[in-house]
Design a protein around this motif. Structure first.
Motif, PDB file in Angstrom:
ATOM      1  N   ARG A 174       0.812  -1.234   0.000  1.00  0.00           N
ATOM      2  CA  ARG A 174       0.000   0.000   0.000  1.00  0.00           C
ATOM      3  C   ARG A 174       0.840   1.276   0.000  1.00  0.00           C
ATOM      4  O   ARG A 174       0.313   2.359  -0.203  1.00  0.00           O
ATOM      5  CB  ARG A 174      -0.977  -0.014   1.161  1.00  0.00           C
ATOM      6  N   ARG A 175       2.149   1.153   0.258  1.00  0.00           N
ATOM      7  CA  ARG A 175       2.995   2.358   0.247  1.00  0.00           C
ATOM      8  C   ARG A 175       3.954   2.320  -0.945  1.00  0.00           C
ATOM      9  O   ARG A 175       3.925   1.372  -1.732  1.00  0.00           O
ATOM     10  CB  ARG A 175       3.824   2.414   1.525  1.00  0.00           C
ATOM     11  N   ASN A 199       1.843   1.301  -3.894  1.00  0.00           N
ATOM     12  CA  ASN A 199       0.698   2.186  -3.592  1.00  0.00           C
ATOM     13  C   ASN A 199      -0.650   1.545  -3.902  1.00  0.00           C
ATOM     14  O   ASN A 199      -1.550   2.190  -4.453  1.00  0.00           O
ATOM     15  CB  ASN A 199       0.814   3.495  -4.403  1.00  0.00           C
ATOM     16  N   THR A 200      -0.769   0.288  -3.548  1.00  0.00           N
ATOM     17  CA  THR A 200      -1.977  -0.434  -3.932  1.00  0.00           C
ATOM     18  C   THR A 200      -2.471  -1.306  -2.789  1.00  0.00           C
ATOM     19  O   THR A 200      -1.674  -1.939  -2.098  1.00  0.00           O
ATOM     20  CB  THR A 200      -1.680  -1.308  -5.177  1.00  0.00           C
ATOM     21  N   GLU A 201      -3.791  -1.313  -2.581  1.00  0.00           N
ATOM     22  CA  GLU A 201      -4.366  -2.201  -1.573  1.00  0.00           C
ATOM     23  C   GLU A 201      -5.463  -3.048  -2.197  1.00  0.00           C
ATOM     24  O   GLU A 201      -5.899  -2.779  -3.307  1.00  0.00           O
ATOM     25  CB  GLU A 201      -4.889  -1.384  -0.381  1.00  0.00           C
ATOM     26  N   ARG A 217      -7.085  -1.236  -5.333  1.00  0.00           N
ATOM     27  CA  ARG A 217      -7.341   0.197  -5.301  1.00  0.00           C
ATOM     28  C   ARG A 217      -6.020   0.921  -5.118  1.00  0.00           C
ATOM     29  O   ARG A 217      -5.237   0.581  -4.216  1.00  0.00           O
ATOM     30  CB  ARG A 217      -8.290   0.545  -4.166  1.00  0.00           C
ATOM     31  N   THR A 219      -3.719   3.641  -3.751  1.00  0.00           N
ATOM     32  CA  THR A 219      -3.862   4.422  -2.526  1.00  0.00           C
ATOM     33  C   THR A 219      -3.573   5.908  -2.758  1.00  0.00           C
ATOM     34  O   THR A 219      -3.828   6.731  -1.896  1.00  0.00           O
ATOM     35  CB  THR A 219      -2.909   3.913  -1.424  1.00  0.00           C
TER      36      THR A 219
END
Lengths: 307, 107
Positions: A174-175, A199-201, A217, A219
């Protein structure tokens, strides 16, 4: 009545066993029925445990811990603690197998349990494409496309391990940076079968009865995308396992068992805690083992004082 | 009583055609949780063997069976009755929970 009962069988629990057994306290270590050995039973190569310069397998290390604890008289019980009463001078511990034990001191080394994503269908698809154990389940994803979720050491290790089986491994985080150690990150980034998705969750799990893919999604901009997958391995961290004692001992704001300073002393006299259940920061086998030693010494001193 | 190993060759006779419900334990040597569950299943087999037969499938040796029954995670315990899977349990569970999951077959 026992002098010491240790609950948990990871590096912290077994080290507490080694030290209290050598102190002649005849400890009972309740190891759990199906999770004895703790988190390391699910890992493969352990390269950073001092004293083993060429590395060894996680289960092999835990077998050695157990053998060393038993050598000095630790009694290991493969059962699950289901209830405790730690508030009095005599501590009461009950197991799923129906036994009740009493002790003057209890050492809590219950570790941490893997965290779920908290998405609908996660339970239903668990074991049907969704997994928390790469070493158990990687085998079933030969030549398949899978994803690993997470950015720490365990996510890196799982992603690398899974490339032995899978044809493609997405490593979704996610980062835009990993918090894993440098050596683990470099291995993952250099692996040609791994594609990092920054950058994805995970927004949604797809599939009926069996995972077919996920909706991701972004982030940063919130955009969503569908990704077809055969398997999803979740490695987004662990939560301290405190349900047994949360209404009896004081916890920290982050729900770890609270201990006094550098000691293992909890808010209750005669109750000590060690390992991942008190550690929001380091969470290594070696720090857990050190912490188990601290708890054993604290219990020994306490017992000498109450005699 | 230790659970019998079944293979593709014996699956029909030992599992699908059995008159009694049969619990198939899909396992592997390298699966730590499988090794923890195995002695619990042996105990259940000793205690309730007359109602429920317990057998093992080694997924390393029998990948086709694992694939046929959609195994993607082990230990996986599947109960067969009349040739069909009627119950599926995934993951290592303590004995009281397994007994509860299997209550319809052993009580």
């Amino acid at each position: 009545m026992r002098e010491v009962i240790i609950i948990g069988s990871g590096p912290a629990g077994y080290t507490a066993g080694i030290y209290t057994a050598r102190a002649g306290l005849n400890p009972l270590l309740i190891a759990s029925s199906v999770e004895a050995g703790g988190e390391l039973m699910k890992t493969t190569e352990v390269e950073n445990y001092p004293g083993f310069p060429t590395g060894l397998q996680g289960p092999e290390l835990m077998d050695a811990f157990r053998a060393q604890a038993e050598r000095f008289g630790t009694e290991v019980l493969l059962d699950d603690v289901i209830e405790v009463d730690l508030t009095g001078a005599i501590k009461i511990v009950k197991t799923g197998g129906g036994q009740t034990f009493e002790a003057k001191t209890v050492i809590l080394a219950t570790g941490a349990a893997y965290r779920e994503l908290g998405l609908p269908k996660e339970k239903e698809l668990s074991g049907h494409g969704v997994s928390w154990c790469a070493t158990c389940d990687g085998f079933f994803f030969r030549e398949k496309t899978i994803a690993v979720i997470g950015g720490g050491d365990s996510a890196m290790e799982e992603a690398n391990f899974l490339t032995r089986f899978a044809s493609k491994v997405y490593l979704i985080h996610r980062r835009d940076t990993f918090k894993a150690s440098k050596i683990m990150q470099e291995r993952a980034l250099a692996n040609p079968k791994i594609e990092v998705v920054w950058n994805t969750e995970v927004a949604e799990l797809l599939g009926e009865g069996k995972l077919s893919g996920i909706i991701t999604r972004n982030t940063v901009d919130g955009s969503t995308k569908q990704l077809d997958l055969d398997g999803l391995f979740i490695a987004v961290g662990n939560d301290p396992r405190v349900w047994l004692v949360e209404n009896q001992v004081e916890l920290t704001a982050e729900k770890f068992i609270k201990v006094e300073g550098r000691s293992s002393k909890t808010s209750l006299p005669g109750v000590f805690a060690c390992g991942d259940v008190i550690d929001p920061t380091y969470r290594q086998a070696i720090t857990a083992a050190g912490s188990g030693c601290v708890a054993a010494l604290d219990a020994e001193h306490y017992l000498a004082d109450v005699k | 009583m230790s659970a019998k190993s079944v293979t593709t060759a014996t699956f029909q006779a030992d599992v699908l055609s059995s008159g009694k419900p049969v619990l198939v334990d899909f396992w592997a040597e390298w699966c730590g949780p499988c090794r923890m569950v195995s002695p619990i299943l042996d105990e259940i087999s000793s205690e309730h063997g007359e109602k429920l037969t317990i057998v093992k499938v080694n997924v390393d040796e029998e990948p086709a069976l694992a694939q046929q029954y959609g195994i993607t995670s082990i230990p996986a315990l599947q109960v067969f009755q009349g040739g069909e899977v009627v119950k599926s349990i995934v993951g290592a569970k303590p004995k009281p929970q397994l007994m509860a999951d299997l209550s319809e077959f052993i009580n």
